[in-house]
Design a protein around this motif. Structure first.
Motif, PDB file in Angstrom:
ATOM      1  N   UNK A 126      -3.163 -24.390  28.968  1.00 14.42           N
ATOM      2  CA  UNK A 126      -4.618 -24.303  28.937  1.00 14.42           C
ATOM      3  C   UNK A 126      -5.113 -23.615  27.673  1.00 14.42           C
ATOM      4  N   UNK A 127      -6.072 -24.230  26.996  1.00 16.04           N
ATOM      5  CA  UNK A 127      -6.679 -23.667  25.795  1.00 16.04           C
ATOM      6  C   UNK A 127      -8.176 -23.491  26.082  1.00 16.04           C
ATOM      7  N   UNK A 128      -8.604 -22.287  26.432  1.00 11.29           N
ATOM      8  CA  UNK A 128     -10.004 -22.085  26.796  1.00 11.29           C
ATOM      9  C   UNK A 128     -10.937 -22.237  25.599  1.00 11.29           C
ATOM     10  N   UNK A 129     -12.028 -22.991  25.816  1.00  8.94           N
ATOM     11  CA  UNK A 129     -12.967 -23.275  24.731  1.00  8.94           C
ATOM     12  C   UNK A 129     -14.295 -23.765  25.290  1.00  8.94           C
ATOM     13  N   UNK A 130     -15.312 -23.694  24.472  1.00  5.21           N
ATOM     14  CA  UNK A 130     -16.604 -24.305  24.755  1.00  5.21           C
ATOM     15  C   UNK A 130     -16.777 -25.418  23.731  1.00  5.21           C
ATOM     16  N   UNK A 131     -16.926 -26.641  24.190  1.00  8.36           N
ATOM     17  CA  UNK A 131     -17.034 -27.783  23.280  1.00  8.36           C
ATOM     18  C   UNK A 131     -18.344 -27.746  22.501  1.00  8.36           C
ATOM     19  N   UNK A 132     -18.242 -28.121  21.219  1.00 12.80           N
ATOM     20  CA  UNK A 132     -19.401 -28.157  20.338  1.00 12.80           C
ATOM     21  C   UNK A 132     -19.751 -29.582  19.923  1.00 12.80           C
ATOM     22  N   UNK A 133     -18.720 -30.419  19.755  1.00 15.37           N
ATOM     23  CA  UNK A 133     -18.964 -31.789  19.337  1.00 15.37           C
ATOM     24  C   UNK A 133     -17.769 -32.666  19.626  1.00 15.37           C
ATOM     25  N   UNK A 134     -18.020 -33.979  19.744  1.00 13.07           N
ATOM     26  CA  UNK A 134     -16.977 -34.974  19.983  1.00 13.07           C
ATOM     27  C   UNK A 134     -17.216 -36.153  19.068  1.00 13.07           C
ATOM     28  N   UNK A 135     -16.128 -36.773  18.629  1.00 20.27           N
ATOM     29  CA  UNK A 135     -16.261 -37.964  17.799  1.00 20.27           C
ATOM     30  C   UNK A 135     -14.979 -38.777  17.847  1.00 20.27           C
ATOM     31  N   UNK A 136     -15.113 -40.053  17.618  1.00 19.02           N
ATOM     32  CA  UNK A 136     -13.938 -40.924  17.480  1.00 19.02           C
ATOM     33  C   UNK A 136     -13.527 -41.027  16.012  1.00 19.02           C
ATOM     34  N   UNK A 137     -14.275 -40.382  15.127  1.00 20.43           N
ATOM     35  CA  UNK A 137     -14.020 -40.469  13.684  1.00 20.43           C
ATOM     36  C   UNK A 137     -12.898 -39.571  13.204  1.00 20.43           C
TER      37      UNK A 137
ATOM     38  N   UNK B 235     -12.969 -21.330  15.646  1.00 21.06           N
ATOM     39  CA  UNK B 235     -13.110 -22.704  16.119  1.00 21.06           C
ATOM     40  C   UNK B 235     -11.743 -23.353  16.292  1.00 21.06           C
ATOM     41  N   UNK B 236     -11.738 -24.405  17.089  1.00 22.07           N
ATOM     42  CA  UNK B 236     -10.553 -25.211  17.339  1.00 22.07           C
ATOM     43  C   UNK B 236     -10.936 -26.669  17.142  1.00 22.07           C
ATOM     44  N   UNK B 237      -9.970 -27.484  16.788  1.00 22.01           N
ATOM     45  CA  UNK B 237     -10.207 -28.916  16.729  1.00 22.01           C
ATOM     46  C   UNK B 237      -9.065 -29.598  17.469  1.00 22.01           C
ATOM     47  N   UNK B 238      -9.430 -30.360  18.495  1.00 20.77           N
ATOM     48  CA  UNK B 238      -8.444 -31.098  19.277  1.00 20.77           C
ATOM     49  C   UNK B 238      -8.445 -32.539  18.785  1.00 20.77           C
ATOM     50  N   UNK B 239      -7.258 -33.062  18.561  1.00 25.34           N
ATOM     51  CA  UNK B 239      -7.130 -34.427  18.074  1.00 25.34           C
ATOM     52  C   UNK B 239      -6.653 -35.337  19.194  1.00 25.34           C
ATOM     53  N   UNK B 240      -7.145 -36.542  19.207  1.00 29.60           N
ATOM     54  CA  UNK B 240      -6.759 -37.531  20.207  1.00 29.60           C
ATOM     55  C   UNK B 240      -7.635 -38.758  20.018  1.00 29.60           C
ATOM     56  N   UNK B 241      -7.746 -39.590  21.078  1.00 31.82           N
ATOM     57  CA  UNK B 241      -8.652 -40.741  20.990  1.00 31.82           C
ATOM     58  C   UNK B 241     -10.040 -40.282  20.586  1.00 31.82           C
TER      59      UNK B 241
END
Length: 169
Positions: A119-130, A75-81
């Motif tokens: 480019x970081x290839x991935x399939x998104x699993x979830x998004x949150x502002x938390x 898994x990967x976790x991208x941080x941002x808004x």
């Protein structure tokens, strides 16, 4: 804005949707709750302001490389808004070449995240502002630690303005 996306085979799509459901069951942010008809597992190759008609024949030729192998691993976790939890797609030579070709066909897309070296290839699993702490490792489904193999079998474009998709091949 338009995207160019690869879609996985039915078994892989079902597996990703199952993981979305498992995440939701344990109370962590998941795409399972995103009910728009266009929401499905995908790998974004690039974005562009539009898909010009004169580029479409070359884009179709590039995408004729499908089907391509797909391997999900870790898994990967991208941080941002908005923080994103994703299943990492292992890049092989053919997938990297396809992404580069599609990116080259749509110059001026302007998003440096899709430049081939970024480019970081991935399939998104979830998004949150938390924030990334929303996905504690101990609550993630065990299946995310097991590799999964499938195929990318189709391509589409998503139009963020109209919220519609167009099948590319």
């Amino acid at each position: 804005m338009r995207t160019v996306e690869l879609l996985p085979d039915e078994a892989t799509e079902a597996r990703v949707r199952w993981v979305w459901g498992r995440l939701a069951e344990v109370g962590v942010p998941s795409l399972a709750g995103h009910r728009h008809a266009t929401n499905r597992p995908h790998l974004t190759l690039t974005t562009a302001p539009e898909l010009p008609w004169d580029v479409r024949p070359a884009l179709a030729r590039a995408l004729s490389a499908l089907p391509l192998p797909l391997r999900l691993e870790g898994t990967l976790c991208f941080k941002g808004r908005t923080s994103v939890l994703a299943w990492r797609v292992v890049t092989d030579v053919a997938l990297a070449a396809l992404q580069r070709r599609v990116w080259e066909l749509l110059p001026g897309a302007g998003n440096p995240l899709f430049e081939p070296e970024n480019w970081v290839p991935h399939l998104s699993l979830g998004r949150t502002r938390s924030g990334p702490g929303s996905w504690p490792a101990e609550r993630l489904p065990a299946e995310l630690s097991e590799p999964w193999e499938g195929r990318f079998t189709a391509a589409r474009s998503y139009d963020t303005g109209s919220r519609t998709v167009e099948r590319l091949i």
